[in-house]
Design a protein around this motif. Structure first.
Motif, mmCIF file in Angstrom:
data_model
loop_
_atom_site.group_PDB
_atom_site.id
_atom_site.type_symbol
_atom_site.label_atom_id
_atom_site.label_comp_id
_atom_site.label_asym_id
_atom_site.label_seq_id
_atom_site.Cartn_x
_atom_site.Cartn_y
_atom_site.Cartn_z
ATOM 1 N N LYS A 96 0.756 -1.317 -0.194
ATOM 2 C CA LYS A 96 -0.058 0.065 0.046
ATOM 3 C C LYS A 96 0.827 0.970 -0.012
ATOM 4 O O LYS A 96 0.498 2.041 -0.342
ATOM 5 N N HIS A 100 -0.368 4.745 -1.215
ATOM 6 C CA HIS A 100 -0.794 5.782 -0.037
ATOM 7 C C HIS A 100 0.580 5.738 0.623
ATOM 8 O O HIS A 100 0.853 4.907 1.683
ATOM 9 N N LEU A 141 -5.582 -4.006 -1.375
ATOM 10 C CA LEU A 141 -5.516 -2.847 -2.407
ATOM 11 C C LEU A 141 -6.981 -2.359 -2.877
ATOM 12 O O LEU A 141 -7.487 -1.331 -2.974
ATOM 13 N N LEU A 144 -8.626 -0.696 -0.228
ATOM 14 C CA LEU A 144 -8.143 0.771 -0.372
ATOM 15 C C LEU A 144 -8.966 1.389 -1.410
ATOM 16 O O LEU A 144 -8.909 2.955 -1.338
ATOM 17 N N TYR A 158 -3.623 9.023 -4.817
ATOM 18 C CA TYR A 158 -3.841 7.424 -4.625
ATOM 19 C C TYR A 158 -4.421 7.205 -5.899
ATOM 20 O O TYR A 158 -4.028 6.335 -6.524
ATOM 21 N N ARG A 162 -2.779 4.518 -8.837
ATOM 22 C CA ARG A 162 -3.580 3.264 -8.957
ATOM 23 C C ARG A 162 -4.039 2.991 -10.340
ATOM 24 O O ARG A 162 -4.372 1.864 -10.986
ATOM 25 N N THR A 287 -4.693 -2.501 4.937
ATOM 26 C CA THR A 287 -6.103 -1.698 4.813
ATOM 27 C C THR A 287 -6.242 -0.598 5.735
ATOM 28 O O THR A 287 -6.865 0.362 5.390
#
Length: 382
Positions: A96, A100, A141, A144, A158, A162, A287
């Motif tokens: 992550k 993030h 993911l 998130l 973010y 992604r 998470t």
């Protein structure tokens, strides 16, 4: 606690691949090279001292090989260059953080004779490829994505990072003692969110079953030299290996038990007597997304920055308001974390916040195990 049938979990997470092939170790390295030639920064599990973490790699030789041992409060990794690729299970430092970030500069300001100028800091995202991410982390993911990239106010940095990510996931053919993804229905076989799923067939010599789930994944496999056709026997053998990893999991989390966690119960104080409120569980959780914001300036007062950094609900000042801390006791802070993760997350985001990776068990210094604690609430009368 309800015993889970691993085969039913895998059936629920089944998919129809667009293309299937077998890659030998040379072809696997070529797959990584294809991602680099596509202009991707490739992130994979790598050995870093005594742990496996995630970092940028430029060749298959840099991907971690060896064996890890994970039990409550204990982690050991033994590097072995002769071991198979994707031997270690979940890395200590997860995925992550590539989207993030642990620390981000949000804005920067400068003061001069003409006044104050504020500039937004929005770095150009680099296109990433995740190579060897496990099913539980892929599910993390996805969670998130809903929290940070969905809704009315998405996190722009973010969401941008992604949006253009290629994912080459690795199915698990073994399980750590702290894994329980079969009972959370998040593994050990990766599903939606992956472009390609790789399943080790028992050794590097045996190769890897490669399944393309998306058009992007199909294009990747078509670009790999040295691939060959997968037979039905090979596909069945790969499925059996993944089923074996699910059956080998000794920990389970019953979703019904988790949803019934009470707000008031003496068990909270019992757990608190062992909890150090160190925040390790929130830092390694795939998470957890809480952050804090603070400003800083230079000594001359001409430049300032606003930073966003990871935060933990286990710290005393996390719930501080003008009158003090809302959750001043250890019991209140642990209760907040676990109830949010397993109960109120459903109300906010229509899913559990737990993907069964087991990191919170491994990295808790005192070995607190939520798969042990959750059933105790039903067994002990308040």
């Amino acid at each position: 606690m309800t015993e889970m049938d691993p085969s039913s979990e895998l059936r629920d997470a089944s998919f129809e691949p667009r293309a299937v092939a077998v890659l030998d170790i040379t072809a696997l390295g070529d797959l990584l090279d294809v991602l680099e030639r596509d202009g991707r920064t490739v992130v994979a599990p790598v050995a870093s001292g005594a742990v496996v973490t995630t970092d940028v790699v430029t060749s298959l030789a840099e991907v971690a090989r060896g064996h890890d041992e994970q039990t409550p409060g204990r982690y050991r990794f033994t590097a072995d260059g002769d071991a198979e690729v994707f031997g270690p299970t979940v890395p200590a430092r997860g995925w992550k953080r590539w989207f993030h970030r642990e620390s981000t500069v949000l804005i920067r300001g400068h003061r001069d004779d003409d006044g104050m100028r504020i500039e937004s800091v929005d770095p150009e995202p680099e296109p990433l490829a995740l190579f060897g991410i496990r099913a539980c982390d892929l599910a993390g993911l996805a969670i998130l994505d809903g929290v940070l990239a969905g809704g009315r106010y998405p996190d722009g940095s973010y969401a941008t990072a992604r949006a253009d990510t290629i994912v080459v996931a690795a199915a698990c053919t073994s399980a750590a003692a702290t894994c329980f993804c079969a009972s959370t229905r998040t593994g050990p076989r990766p599903g939606p969110g992956a472009d390609v799923v790789l399943t080790p067939l028992g050794s590097d010599d045996a190769g890897f079953l490669a399944e393309a789930l998306t058009e992007t994944g199909e294009r990747l496999l078509d670009s790999v030299a040295g691939r060959h056709r997968a037979t039905g026997a090979t596909i069945r053998a790969a499925s059996e290996l993944v089923l074996g990893a699910a059956a080998a999991q000794v920990r389970h989390l019953d979703p019904d038990d988790a949803r019934r966690l009470p707000d008031q119960h003496p068990r909270w104080d019992d757990i608190a007597s062992r909890c150090l409120t160190c925040g390790n569980c929130t830092l390694v959780c795939p998470t957890c997304f809480c952050t804090s914001v603070h400003d800083s300036s230079d000594l001359a007062g001409t430049t300032f920055e606003r930073h966003r950094e990871w935060a933990s609900c286990f710290t005393l000042d996390f719930s501080e308001v003008h009158g003090g801390q809302v959750r001043s006791s250890t019991a209140a802070r642990y209760r907040q974390w676990l109830l949010h993760k397993l109960v109120t997350w459903h109300d906010q985001f229509d899913s559990s916040g737990c993907v069964g990776c087991g990191r919170c068990i491994t990295w808790c210094p005192t070995g607190i195990d939520l798969t042990v604690e959750v059933p105790m609430f039903a067994e002990v009368t308040p």
